[in-house]
Design an enzyme around this catalytic site. Structure first.
Site, PDB file in Angstrom:
ATOM      1  N   GLU A 270      -0.567 -15.352 -11.160  1.00 28.77           N
ATOM      2  CA  GLU A 270       0.659 -14.672 -11.660  1.00 28.77           C
ATOM      3  C   GLU A 270       0.090 -13.891 -12.959  1.00 28.77           C
ATOM      4  O   GLU A 270      -0.888 -14.243 -13.608  1.00 28.77           O
ATOM      5  CB  GLU A 270       1.401 -15.691 -12.438  1.00 28.77           C
ATOM      6  CG  GLU A 270       2.585 -16.261 -11.504  1.00 28.77           C
ATOM      7  CD  GLU A 270       3.847 -15.103 -11.787  1.00 28.77           C
ATOM      8  OE1 GLU A 270       3.677 -13.964 -12.422  1.00 28.77           O
ATOM      9  OE2 GLU A 270       4.910 -15.537 -11.616  1.00 28.77           O
ATOM     10  N   ASP A 271       0.683 -12.852 -13.628  1.00 34.48           N
ATOM     11  CA  ASP A 271       0.563 -12.122 -14.931  1.00 34.48           C
ATOM     12  C   ASP A 271       0.765 -12.897 -16.089  1.00 34.48           C
ATOM     13  O   ASP A 271       0.169 -13.214 -16.892  1.00 34.48           O
ATOM     14  CB  ASP A 271       1.275 -10.839 -14.868  1.00 34.48           C
ATOM     15  CG  ASP A 271       2.766 -10.890 -14.411  1.00 34.48           C
ATOM     16  OD1 ASP A 271       3.160 -11.885 -14.350  1.00 34.48           O
ATOM     17  OD2 ASP A 271       3.273  -9.785 -14.669  1.00 34.48           O
TER      18      ASP A 271
ATOM     19  N   ASP B 265       6.751 -16.988 -18.242  1.00 35.03           N
ATOM     20  CA  ASP B 265       7.588 -16.818 -19.555  1.00 35.03           C
ATOM     21  C   ASP B 265       8.277 -18.157 -19.413  1.00 35.03           C
ATOM     22  O   ASP B 265       8.103 -19.154 -20.075  1.00 35.03           O
ATOM     23  CB  ASP B 265       8.129 -15.762 -19.333  1.00 35.03           C
ATOM     24  CG  ASP B 265       9.215 -15.257 -20.377  1.00 35.03           C
ATOM     25  OD1 ASP B 265       9.131 -16.332 -21.199  1.00 35.03           O
ATOM     26  OD2 ASP B 265       9.754 -14.263 -20.457  1.00 35.03           O
TER      27      ASP B 265
ATOM     28  N   PHE C 133       7.389  -9.876 -26.138  1.00 34.40           N
ATOM     29  CA  PHE C 133       7.317  -9.109 -24.621  1.00 34.40           C
ATOM     30  C   PHE C 133       6.069  -8.165 -24.651  1.00 34.40           C
ATOM     31  O   PHE C 133       5.688  -7.496 -25.835  1.00 34.40           O
ATOM     32  CB  PHE C 133       8.462  -8.127 -24.658  1.00 34.40           C
ATOM     33  CG  PHE C 133       8.781  -7.894 -23.416  1.00 34.40           C
ATOM     34  CD1 PHE C 133       9.462  -8.563 -22.378  1.00 34.40           C
ATOM     35  CD2 PHE C 133       8.193  -6.535 -22.955  1.00 34.40           C
ATOM     36  CE1 PHE C 133       9.617  -8.313 -21.036  1.00 34.40           C
ATOM     37  CE2 PHE C 133       8.334  -6.182 -21.584  1.00 34.40           C
ATOM     38  CZ  PHE C 133       8.949  -7.087 -20.647  1.00 34.40           C
TER      39      PHE C 133
ATOM     40  N   ARG D 102       1.951  -0.315 -16.443  1.00 42.27           N
ATOM     41  CA  ARG D 102       1.164  -1.524 -15.602  1.00 42.27           C
ATOM     42  C   ARG D 102      -0.293  -0.919 -15.718  1.00 42.27           C
ATOM     43  O   ARG D 102      -1.178  -2.128 -15.477  1.00 42.27           O
ATOM     44  CB  ARG D 102       1.518  -1.482 -14.151  1.00 42.27           C
ATOM     45  CG  ARG D 102       3.061  -2.086 -14.137  1.00 42.27           C
ATOM     46  CD  ARG D 102       3.364  -2.617 -12.742  1.00 42.27           C
ATOM     47  NE  ARG D 102       4.714  -2.765 -12.348  1.00 42.27           N
ATOM     48  CZ  ARG D 102       5.331  -4.054 -12.430  1.00 42.27           C
ATOM     49  NH1 ARG D 102       4.529  -5.009 -12.988  1.00 42.27           N
ATOM     50  NH2 ARG D 102       6.498  -4.138 -11.888  1.00 42.27           N
TER      51      ARG D 102
HETATM   52  P1  IMP Z   1       9.540 -16.156 -15.806  1.00 41.53           P
HETATM   53  O1  IMP Z   1      10.246 -16.464 -14.339  1.00 41.53           O
HETATM   54  O2  IMP Z   1      10.710 -16.294 -16.927  1.00 41.53           O
HETATM   55  O3  IMP Z   1       8.490 -17.181 -15.953  1.00 41.53           O
HETATM   56  O4  IMP Z   1       9.153 -14.676 -15.822  1.00 41.53           O
HETATM   57  C1  IMP Z   1       8.013 -14.449 -15.122  1.00 41.53           C
HETATM   58  C2  IMP Z   1       7.912 -12.880 -14.866  1.00 41.53           C
HETATM   59  O5  IMP Z   1       8.837 -12.247 -15.480  1.00 41.53           O
HETATM   60  C3  IMP Z   1       6.736 -12.396 -14.614  1.00 41.53           C
HETATM   61  O6  IMP Z   1       5.958 -12.671 -13.472  1.00 41.53           O
HETATM   62  C4  IMP Z   1       6.963 -10.907 -15.211  1.00 41.53           C
HETATM   63  O7  IMP Z   1       7.058 -10.147 -14.134  1.00 41.53           O
HETATM   64  C5  IMP Z   1       7.940 -10.817 -15.975  1.00 41.53           C
HETATM   65  N1  IMP Z   1       7.883 -11.350 -17.469  1.00 41.53           N
HETATM   66  C6  IMP Z   1       7.832 -12.127 -18.287  1.00 41.53           C
HETATM   67  N2  IMP Z   1       7.652 -12.124 -19.549  1.00 41.53           N
HETATM   68  C7  IMP Z   1       7.170 -10.600 -19.479  1.00 41.53           C
HETATM   69  C8  IMP Z   1       6.486  -9.844 -20.653  1.00 41.53           C
HETATM   70  O8  IMP Z   1       6.331 -10.298 -21.630  1.00 41.53           O
HETATM   71  N3  IMP Z   1       6.216  -8.542 -20.239  1.00 41.53           N
HETATM   72  C9  IMP Z   1       6.188  -8.038 -18.906  1.00 41.53           C
HETATM   73  N4  IMP Z   1       6.870  -9.003 -18.138  1.00 41.53           N
HETATM   74  C10 IMP Z   1       7.421 -10.064 -18.216  1.00 41.53           C
END
Ligand code: IMP
Length: 169
Positions: free
Chosen positions: A93-94, A97, A144, A157
């Site tokens: 995963e990148d 969050d 962010f 990206r």
């Molecule tokens: P989560 O489900 O809240 O953990 O969010 C995960 C996904 O949201 C990541 O795989 C990203 O695609 C996107 N995301 C969450 N935070 C960021 C950020 O700070 N920048 C860009 N994409 C984000």
């Protein structure tokens, strides 16, 4: 937009993580399962830094986020089920969050009967996430961020470094 993590630091931290994963998975059959789209630079650099052989596949989900915290996640690209079955899967995963995306993907992948599933993320927002990843390269505060795979409305990206950005900029 402000420089947050330079490419040199990213690559240093990815190398440390790759060494750990190479040790932990020595002599195991490993599939790196990249979560599209944001994981592609991380998966590439991590894969190149590993000293063990791995196979690669991808999965893609779409998250719908309302103003409340309960997001809704939908699968839009399935991985190759025969590649995953009885293998040691590392989800790549990148950024983790809230962890909601990961929760959904973990549930889905476990149904494909892998021998094991672990999570490796480049960035980890520890304060917010409700699932701790097994591996992470860099822990960050709740900013962010864009670049190195991560986007704001599909932009940024392909940037080499990671930047903080105000989403309303
Ligand atoms: P989560 O489900 O809240 O953990 O969010 C995960 C996904 O949201 C990541 O795989 C990203 O695609 C996107 N995301 C969450 N935070 C960021 C950020 O700070 N920048 C860009 N994409 C984000």
């Amino acid at each position: 937009m402000n420089l947050f993590i330079a490419e040199s630091e990213i690559l240093e931290k990815v190398k440390i993580l790759a060494d750990k994963i190479s040790d932990d998975y020595a002599n195991k059959e490993v599939v790196l399962l990249g979560v599209l789209k944001g994981s592609f630079p991380f998966l590439s650099d991590l894969g190149k830094a590993l000293t063990i052989p791995v196979k690669v596949d991808f999965i893609q989900v779409r998250s719908y986020r309302g103003t409340n915290t309960s997001g809704n996640v939908e699968l839009i690209k399935q991985p190759d089920a025969t590649l995953v079955k009885n293998k040691n899967v590392i989800l790549v995963e990148d950024i983790v969050d809230t962890g909601l995306t990961l929760e959904f993907i973990l549930d889905y992948v476990k149904k494909l009967h892998p021998s094991s599933v672990a999570v490796a993320t480049l960035l980890y927002k520890k304060e917010k996430a409700n699932i701790p990843p097994d591996y992470y390269a860099i822990e960050i505060a709740d900013h962010f961020v864009v670049g190195y795979g991560m986007d704001l409305d599909e932009q940024y990206r392909t940037l080499r470094d990671i930047y903080t950005i105000d989403p309303v900029e």
